[in-house]
Write a protein that holds these residues in place. Structure first.
Motif, PDB file in Angstrom:
ATOM      1  N   VAL A 122       0.696  -1.188   0.095  1.00  0.00           N
ATOM      2  CA  VAL A 122      -0.089  -0.071   0.147  1.00  0.00           C
ATOM      3  C   VAL A 122       0.678   1.272   0.112  1.00  0.00           C
ATOM      4  O   VAL A 122       0.244   2.310  -0.284  1.00  0.00           O
ATOM      5  N   GLY A 123       2.122   1.287   0.572  1.00  0.00           N
ATOM      6  CA  GLY A 123       2.895   2.362   0.436  1.00  0.00           C
ATOM      7  C   GLY A 123       2.401   3.552   1.299  1.00  0.00           C
ATOM      8  O   GLY A 123       1.962   3.225   2.525  1.00  0.00           O
ATOM      9  N   LEU A 124       2.182   4.753   0.699  1.00  0.00           N
ATOM     10  CA  LEU A 124       1.910   5.862   1.333  1.00  0.00           C
ATOM     11  C   LEU A 124       0.353   6.098   1.402  1.00  0.00           C
ATOM     12  O   LEU A 124      -0.275   6.751   2.045  1.00  0.00           O
ATOM     13  N   THR A 125      -0.508   5.186   0.694  1.00  0.00           N
ATOM     14  CA  THR A 125      -1.951   5.284   0.608  1.00  0.00           C
ATOM     15  C   THR A 125      -2.614   4.308   1.373  1.00  0.00           C
ATOM     16  O   THR A 125      -3.596   4.056   1.279  1.00  0.00           O
ATOM     17  N   GLY A 126      -1.965   3.511   2.382  1.00  0.00           N
ATOM     18  CA  GLY A 126      -2.555   2.770   3.239  1.00  0.00           C
ATOM     19  C   GLY A 126      -3.375   3.437   4.297  1.00  0.00           C
ATOM     20  O   GLY A 126      -3.254   4.494   4.689  1.00  0.00           O
ATOM     21  N   PHE A 127      -4.436   2.949   4.625  1.00  0.00           N
ATOM     22  CA  PHE A 127      -5.555   3.296   5.658  1.00  0.00           C
ATOM     23  C   PHE A 127      -5.185   2.584   6.965  1.00  0.00           C
ATOM     24  O   PHE A 127      -5.140   1.208   6.970  1.00  0.00           O
ATOM     25  N   LYS A 128      -4.789   3.268   8.106  1.00  0.00           N
ATOM     26  CA  LYS A 128      -4.827   2.764   9.400  1.00  0.00           C
ATOM     27  C   LYS A 128      -6.122   2.472  10.030  1.00  0.00           C
ATOM     28  O   LYS A 128      -6.828   3.706  10.188  1.00  0.00           O
ATOM     29  N   CYS A 129      -6.393   1.382  10.419  1.00  0.00           N
ATOM     30  CA  CYS A 129      -7.752   1.076  11.176  1.00  0.00           C
ATOM     31  C   CYS A 129      -7.661   1.658  12.667  1.00  0.00           C
ATOM     32  O   CYS A 129      -6.434   1.368  13.123  1.00  0.00           O
ATOM     33  N   ARG A 130      -8.797   1.458  13.262  1.00  0.00           N
ATOM     34  CA  ARG A 130      -8.717   1.639  14.704  1.00  0.00           C
ATOM     35  C   ARG A 130      -8.251   0.515  15.320  1.00  0.00           C
ATOM     36  O   ARG A 130      -7.921   0.589  16.733  1.00  0.00           O
TER      37      ARG A 130
END
Length: 174
Positions: A122-130
């Motif tokens: 994902v590189g920089l476009t990854g989404f961090k979940c709770r």
């Protein structure tokens, strides 16, 4: 002749340029410096004092660190204003007993930049979940990656915290 008798010195006739030759005018209140140069001088002095005290605390063994970080052995020259430079020697301490190098620990702390569900980069476009994991664009929603985070109780707690119960005192009837 009157100035010699009273011990007063005459005021300078013209404006005084900054002693750092920056082109601005200085004043006697700022040691013949302009305001910017004076602020920079004060800031450098405070940083030098802070660095000297932190080095002395580290050498004396009263640092608040856990001792797991790497330590560098050597000497440090600290110079304050017009004080002679102080040379402090720092003894080496072992970084950790597990035998791992500092580079391996740094890479481990960064974590992988891959989706936890599909292992896609994902590189920089990854989404961090709770829940603390990293996901790609298609798995970023909680229903797409079977998220263990309880959104319902988190929302209830947030609402309860934002809206405390307000209850008036009972009045005595006459």
């Amino acid at each position: 002749m009157e100035h010699d008798e009273t011990g007063c010195q005459p005021a300078p006739e013209g404006p005084i340029l900054c002693i750092n030759n920056c082109g601005f005018f200085g004043s006697a209140a700022t040691m013949n410096m302009c305001s910017k140069c004076h602020k920079d001088l004060i800031l450098k002095q405070e940083q030098a004092k802070l660095a000297a005290t932190s080095i002395e605390n580290f050498v004396n063994g009263s640092s608040s660190g856990s001792g797991k970080g790497p330590a560098i052995a050597g000497t440090v020259d600290v110079q304050l204003d017009s004080v002679a430079p102080k040379t402090l020697s720092v003894p080496p301490t072992p970084a950790s007993g597990s035998g791992e190098t500092v580079d391996a620990k740094a890479k481990e702390k960064e974590g992988s930049s891959r989706c936890t569900t599909c292992k896609k980069r994902v590189g920089l476009t990854g989404f961090k979940c709770r829940c603390g994991n990293l996901f790609c664009g298609s798995h970023r929603y909680s229903d797409k990656h079977e998220c263990p985070f309880d959104y319902r109780t988190a929302a209830r707690d947030a609402i309860a915290k934002a809206n405390p119960v307000v209850k008036a005192d009972k009045l005595d009837k006459i």
